[in-house]
Design a protein around this motif. Structure first.
Motif, PDB file in Angstrom:
ATOM      1  N   ALA A 123     106.079  -8.616 -53.690  1.00 25.01           N
ATOM      2  CA  ALA A 123     106.253  -7.634 -52.621  1.00 25.01           C
ATOM      3  C   ALA A 123     106.296  -8.262 -51.235  1.00 25.01           C
ATOM      4  N   ARG A 124     105.618  -9.389 -51.014  1.00 24.38           N
ATOM      5  CA  ARG A 124     105.506  -9.952 -49.680  1.00 24.38           C
ATOM      6  C   ARG A 124     106.237 -11.291 -49.596  1.00 24.38           C
ATOM      7  N   PRO A 125     106.841 -11.597 -48.456  1.00 27.45           N
ATOM      8  CA  PRO A 125     107.614 -12.839 -48.328  1.00 27.45           C
ATOM      9  C   PRO A 125     106.781 -14.073 -48.011  1.00 27.45           C
ATOM     10  N   GLN A 126     105.474 -13.905 -47.686  1.00 27.95           N
ATOM     11  CA  GLN A 126     104.653 -15.063 -47.356  1.00 27.95           C
ATOM     12  C   GLN A 126     104.519 -15.987 -48.584  1.00 27.95           C
ATOM     13  N   ALA A 127     104.657 -17.295 -48.352  1.00 30.54           N
ATOM     14  CA  ALA A 127     104.574 -18.333 -49.394  1.00 30.54           C
ATOM     15  C   ALA A 127     105.597 -18.115 -50.492  1.00 30.54           C
ATOM     16  N   ALA A 128     106.704 -17.446 -50.175  1.00 33.90           N
ATOM     17  CA  ALA A 128     107.746 -17.172 -51.168  1.00 33.90           C
ATOM     18  C   ALA A 128     108.890 -18.176 -51.108  1.00 33.90           C
ATOM     19  N   VAL A 129     108.823 -19.176 -50.226  1.00 34.16           N
ATOM     20  CA  VAL A 129     109.804 -20.267 -50.254  1.00 34.16           C
ATOM     21  C   VAL A 129     109.369 -21.196 -51.382  1.00 34.16           C
ATOM     22  N   LEU A 130     109.703 -20.823 -52.595  1.00 32.49           N
ATOM     23  CA  LEU A 130     109.173 -21.484 -53.783  1.00 32.49           C
ATOM     24  C   LEU A 130     109.776 -22.873 -53.962  1.00 32.49           C
ATOM     25  N   ASP A 131     108.909 -23.855 -54.141  1.00 32.35           N
ATOM     26  CA  ASP A 131     109.393 -25.198 -54.442  1.00 32.35           C
ATOM     27  C   ASP A 131     109.943 -25.235 -55.858  1.00 32.35           C
ATOM     28  N   VAL A 132     110.942 -26.080 -56.071  1.00 33.80           N
ATOM     29  CA  VAL A 132     111.612 -26.164 -57.364  1.00 33.80           C
ATOM     30  C   VAL A 132     110.855 -27.133 -58.269  1.00 33.80           C
ATOM     31  N   PHE A 370     108.269   2.040 -63.919  1.00 39.08           N
ATOM     32  CA  PHE A 370     107.667   1.024 -63.056  1.00 39.08           C
ATOM     33  C   PHE A 370     106.672   1.700 -62.134  1.00 39.08           C
ATOM     34  N   TYR A 371     105.500   1.067 -61.980  1.00 39.56           N
ATOM     35  CA  TYR A 371     104.466   1.572 -61.077  1.00 39.56           C
ATOM     36  C   TYR A 371     103.997   0.434 -60.187  1.00 39.56           C
ATOM     37  N   LEU A 372     103.836   0.728 -58.905  1.00 42.61           N
ATOM     38  CA  LEU A 372     103.358  -0.262 -57.934  1.00 42.61           C
ATOM     39  C   LEU A 372     102.294   0.378 -57.062  1.00 42.61           C
ATOM     40  N   ASN A 373     101.181  -0.321 -56.910  1.00 41.08           N
ATOM     41  CA  ASN A 373     100.121   0.087 -55.989  1.00 41.08           C
ATOM     42  C   ASN A 373      99.826  -1.115 -55.110  1.00 41.08           C
ATOM     43  N   ALA A 374     100.175  -1.023 -53.836  1.00 43.49           N
ATOM     44  CA  ALA A 374     100.103  -2.196 -52.964  1.00 43.49           C
ATOM     45  C   ALA A 374      99.524  -1.826 -51.609  1.00 43.49           C
ATOM     46  N   THR A 375      98.840  -2.780 -51.015  1.00 51.54           N
ATOM     47  CA  THR A 375      98.326  -2.649 -49.657  1.00 51.54           C
ATOM     48  C   THR A 375      98.690  -3.896 -48.871  1.00 51.54           C
ATOM     49  N   ALA A 376      99.255  -3.698 -47.694  1.00 50.36           N
ATOM     50  CA  ALA A 376      99.558  -4.802 -46.784  1.00 50.36           C
ATOM     51  C   ALA A 376      98.882  -4.503 -45.449  1.00 50.36           C
ATOM     52  N   ALA A 377      98.111  -5.468 -44.951  1.00 51.21           N
ATOM     53  CA  ALA A 377      97.345  -5.258 -43.725  1.00 51.21           C
ATOM     54  C   ALA A 377      97.451  -6.478 -42.833  1.00 51.21           C
ATOM     55  N   GLY A 378      97.113  -6.290 -41.561  1.00 51.66           N
ATOM     56  CA  GLY A 378      97.175  -7.422 -40.650  1.00 51.66           C
ATOM     57  C   GLY A 378      96.672  -7.076 -39.268  1.00 51.66           C
ATOM     58  N   ALA A 379      96.573  -8.112 -38.446  1.00 54.63           N
ATOM     59  CA  ALA A 379      96.169  -7.953 -37.054  1.00 54.63           C
ATOM     60  C   ALA A 379      96.757  -9.099 -36.253  1.00 54.63           C
ATOM     61  N   PHE A 380      97.121  -8.823 -35.020  1.00 55.35           N
ATOM     62  CA  PHE A 380      97.581  -9.888 -34.136  1.00 55.35           C
ATOM     63  C   PHE A 380      97.336  -9.490 -32.687  1.00 55.35           C
ATOM     64  N   ASP A 381      97.248 -10.494 -31.833  1.00 55.11           N
ATOM     65  CA  ASP A 381      97.142 -10.309 -30.389  1.00 55.11           C
ATOM     66  C   ASP A 381      98.436 -10.740 -29.726  1.00 55.11           C
ATOM     67  N   HIS A 396      97.358  -1.116 -41.419  1.00 52.84           N
ATOM     68  CA  HIS A 396      97.666  -1.375 -42.830  1.00 52.84           C
ATOM     69  C   HIS A 396      98.620  -0.309 -43.340  1.00 52.84           C
ATOM     70  N   VAL A 397      99.314  -0.646 -44.426  1.00 56.77           N
ATOM     71  CA  VAL A 397     100.192   0.286 -45.124  1.00 56.77           C
ATOM     72  C   VAL A 397      99.812   0.269 -46.604  1.00 56.77           C
ATOM     73  N   ASP A 398      99.493   1.443 -47.130  1.00 56.57           N
ATOM     74  CA  ASP A 398      99.245   1.601 -48.556  1.00 56.57           C
ATOM     75  C   ASP A 398     100.475   2.223 -49.198  1.00 56.57           C
ATOM     76  N   THR A 399     100.931   1.634 -50.298  1.00 57.79           N
ATOM     77  CA  THR A 399     102.136   2.111 -50.980  1.00 57.79           C
ATOM     78  C   THR A 399     101.829   2.383 -52.443  1.00 57.79           C
ATOM     79  N   LYS A 400     102.209   3.571 -52.884  1.00 56.98           N
ATOM     80  CA  LYS A 400     102.198   3.903 -54.304  1.00 56.98           C
ATOM     81  C   LYS A 400     103.608   4.323 -54.692  1.00 56.98           C
ATOM     82  N   SER A 401     104.130   3.664 -55.714  1.00 57.32           N
ATOM     83  CA  SER A 401     105.520   3.899 -56.108  1.00 57.32           C
ATOM     84  C   SER A 401     105.609   4.125 -57.603  1.00 57.32           C
ATOM     85  N   TRP A 402     106.369   5.152 -57.978  1.00 58.01           N
ATOM     86  CA  TRP A 402     106.671   5.427 -59.377  1.00 58.01           C
ATOM     87  C   TRP A 402     108.184   5.428 -59.542  1.00 58.01           C
ATOM     88  N   SER A 403     108.672   4.791 -60.570  1.00 55.58           N
ATOM     89  CA  SER A 403     110.117   4.738 -60.801  1.00 55.58           C
ATOM     90  C   SER A 403     110.407   4.834 -62.289  1.00 55.58           C
TER      91      SER A 403
END
Length: 742
Positions: A123-132, A370-381, A396-403
């Motif tokens: 769900a999140r792009p952080q650390a998603a530049v996957l090494d081969v 498909f079911y997804l229960n996700a939370t994304a949170a953060g803070a910045f100055d 934060h954003v809480d997401t519940k998804s049913w497909s």
């Protein structure tokens, strides 16, 4: 549609000529056939030629032979794909396919291109530049894929497929040493430990000194310090049952990337700041916001498969993933806190997918929920020293998804197959946003208890629900055993949400969130083999209609920044794609690709904050697609010399081209001109393939090119120091790789 018709006519003429040549000519006797690629684009194993979807698939062998470092290498050989390291990061991924994607990796704003690791949605792009490493292949599916995949594939999907456990236990060690102090190590052990149990363990460490230097702190800049590990346990108690438990961990401790200042820094009076001129080295910086950066992601998944019969299979995919990020972005690139952003994020997700696969004589189908229960949170100055001001933001954003989704293919005749699919999605999102001014640097969110609270800009919680049914239909016709054509229509959907940087004072409507976006995609393609399977060609023409397109926009207003996630209106995209492999002799082969896209806004309605009071205008005449070059292409050759008992040597030179493109929807000085990247690899492998030595050169022309940037010019915000910064792709590097198997 006019552009699509022209592309279709050109592609048709080219294919007609190629078909004529294939019939008229006979290959030389010393040639070999092109290897047939098997993919799982439709959740079942199929020949790439038979899949009525535009797919690029690259095998582990080719990735290793060319010295591929990470997932971003796919940009060079995949038509109409942008996949890069996100601005201001070392391992965050941005992806665009045919103009659809996301540059802004803000928490809660979901990517338009889905990333999957062994069918598990990330769900999140952080650390998603996957090494081969420890990989079987990478697949890129272009266009909406919602009838086949669990989540957010409005633009397409990238599948990172890891290697399966087969055969006797084997250990593999690989080291890579090269430019800028590169020191990479990968160790793995994999194999069957009994008739029913397989075990795989992989550990990897990737280190490199910086391409540049932080002249303020003396730290390496653009360095790499990444560790990763994977573990897999497979259990096959019978021919009908299969279980796979997998876990992975990635830790990125590379120093923060602050970008390269592109213009002279100016103070709030418009006068030059001493030491604020652009540095001659594009990888150098004078940033003073610190050298602390930490990104960690981890996940565990369980695949359970039951082969109920020869034609029916049931699958369950259960997964949990989590991650944390801590770092900073120094927008101004100077020691003073003119525009600094200390930040931290965290997320976690649980997903459950159930699949049913049916393969009959004339009917094939995949269906799932498909079911997804996700939370994304953060803070910045947002630290603005010239005003002694900090704008604290958190939420934060809480997401519940049913497909529920299904895709059914029926062989109407031996040559004609009709596929019909659909997807129903329901998302529920809850967003909480806090934003407040503080006098003092930074805010209490980042340890300054003496900061004086000021204007409360946002403090709200809201909920929204989204529901949509999206269809897909395709016709595939087998012209002959070596040539297949198809036409398809599909619709993609991505739900709305809440802007985590929402400023309820500057943009009061932002508390209501933004709406979903949809893409209607029309595609026609031809795939086949020619010259007795000495040449494979895959082609597609496409046309897309983008509705309620979501755009992130940040506009300086006084000492603040107005952030908006906008449904700007309508756009359309049309183009064509061509890729293939040619085998000239048993020793010489080539791979090539070509992509063209014309993407234009038909309507771009946005709040013009430069007027008082701000008004909504149609700005489509002055807006362009970001990260979408009109042309891109590649050509690679591979020459293999067999030395018998002494092994074999392969030489693989390649060139990749991208035409000019814009960094943002508004033209700026950061826009990138056309450029070429030249690579070459020389690899020796032993006759039993147990040992391998490679020499890999990347960007041999030492091309200097931008991959991202931030644009806060003095004319937009006088307190932000004329902060226009750019991030650059890697310079010329040479790497020696050593590999041994036992």
């Amino acid at each position: 549609m006019h552009n699509m018709m022209k592309a279709a006519l050109l592609a048709g003429a080219a294919w007609s000529a190629m078909t004529t040549m294939a019939v008229a000519q006979t290959p030389d006797s010393d040639g070999t056939t092109v290897e047939e690629m098997v993919v799982t684009a439709r959740r079942r194993e199929e020949s790439l030629k038979d899949v009525p979807v535009a797919v690029t698939a690259v095998s582990a062998e080719r990735l290793e032979r060319t010295g591929a470092a990470d997932l971003t290498v796919m940009q060079q050989t995949t038509p109409n794909l942008t996949v890069q390291v996100a601005r201001g990061s070392n391992s965050t991924l941005i992806s665009f396919i045919r103009g659809v994607g996301q540059q802004d990796p803000l928490w809660g704003f979901e990517p338009g291109v889905g990333l999957y690791i062994d069918d598990v949605y990330v769900a999140r792009p952080q650390a998603a530049v996957l090494d081969v490493f420890d990989i079987e292949r990478i697949e890129v599916l272009r266009g909406p894929q919602g009838t086949l995949y669990g989540r957010n594939t409005i633009g397409g999907a990238i599948k990172y497929v890891t290697a399966k456990i087969q055969g006797e236990p084997e250990m593999k060690f690989k080291g890579a040493f090269g430019s800028y102090g590169q020191r990479d190590f990968v160790a793995s052990a994999k194999g069957k430990v009994s008739d029913t149990v397989g075990l795989g363990l992989t550990w990897a460490k990737f280190d490199r000194d910086g391409y540049g230097t932080n002249l303020t702190t003396g730290a390496e800049h653009y360095n790499k310090d990444v560790g990763a590990a994977r573990a897999t346990l497979e259990w096959e108690p019978s021919e009908q049952l299969f279980f796979r438990l997998s876990g992975d961990l990635v830790q990125d401790k590379s120093n923060p990337r602050h970008g390269h200042r592109e213009v002279q820094a100016l103070n709030f009076l418009g006068a030059p700041i001493a030491g604020g001129a652009p540095l001659p080295g594009v990888y150098d910086t004078r940033a003073g916001s610190g050298d602390v950066n930490r990104v960690e992601t981890r996940g565990v998944s369980l695949l359970a498969q039951w082969n109920v019969s020869d034609v029916l299979t049931l699958k369950s995919i259960t997964a949990y993933r989590a991650g944390e990020t801590e770092g900073s972005i120094d927008f101004d690139g100077l020691p003073a806190q003119i525009l600094d952003i200390p930040a931290r994020y965290n997320d976690h997700q649980f997903s459950q997918e159930l699949q049913l696969l049916y393969t009959g004589d004339r009917l094939q189908a995949v269906a799932g929920i498909f079911y997804l229960n996700a939370t994304a949170a953060g803070a910045f100055d947002t630290v603005v020293s010239q005003a002694n001001l900090t704008i604290a933001t958190a939420g934060h954003v809480d997401t519940k998804s049913w497909s529920a989704f299904a895709d059914v293919s029926y062989d109407v005749t031996d040559a004609l197959t009709l596929s019909v699919g659909g997807r129903w999605t329901q998302d529920e999102k809850t967003g909480q946003v806090y934003r407040q001014n503080f006098s003092g640097l930074p805010s209490p969110l980042f340890g300054n208890s003496t900061a004086i609270p000021g204007l409360l800009r946002s403090n709200f919680t809201n909920e929204k629900s989204f529901e949509k049914f999206t269809p897909r239909v395709s016709l595939r016709y087998e012209v002959n055993p070596d040539l297949t054509g198809y036409v398809s229509y599909s619709q993609g959907f991505k739900s709305g949400g809440f802007d985590m940087r929402a400023d309820a004072i500057l943009t009061p409507n932002s508390v209501n969130g933004y709406e979903p976006e949809t893409v209607d995609s029309y595609e026609a393609g031809l795939k086949g083999y020619f010259f007795d399977r000495r040449l494979s060609l895959n082609s597609a023409v496409f046309y897309g209609k983008y509705e309620d397109q979501q755009i992130t926009q940040q506009t300086p207003v006084g000492a603040s920044i107005a952030s908006q996630v906008l449904n700007v209106g309508k756009s359309h995209m049309s183009g064509f794609e061509l890729e293939g492999v040619a085998s000239f002799t048993s020793s010489l082969s080539a791979n090539f690709s070509l992509g063209y896209i014309k993407a234009e806004f038909d309507e771009y309605r946005a709040l013009d904050l430069s007027t008082l009071p701000p008004v909504v205008r149609d700005l489509s005449d002055s807006r362009v697609f970001q990260n979408t070059p009109e042309w891109n292409g590649s050509l690679g050759l591979t020459y293999i010399h067999d030395m018998g008992d002494h092994g074999k040597v392969s030489f693989s030179p390649s060139a990749a081209y991208r035409s000019s493109f814009n960094m943002f929807e508004i033209a700026s000085s950061l826009d990138q001109e056309a450029y070429w990247l030249m690579d070459a690899s020389l690899v020796w492998s032993s006759s039993d393939d147990r040992y391998r030595v490679g020499l890999h050169g990347k960007n041999l022309g030492d091309e200097v090119y931008r991959i991202g940037g931030y644009n806060f010019p003095q004319s937009a915000g006088v307190l932000f120091g004329n902060s226009v910064s750019a991030f650059y792709g890697p310079p010329r590097t040479v790497t020696l790789s050593l590999e041994a198997k036992f």
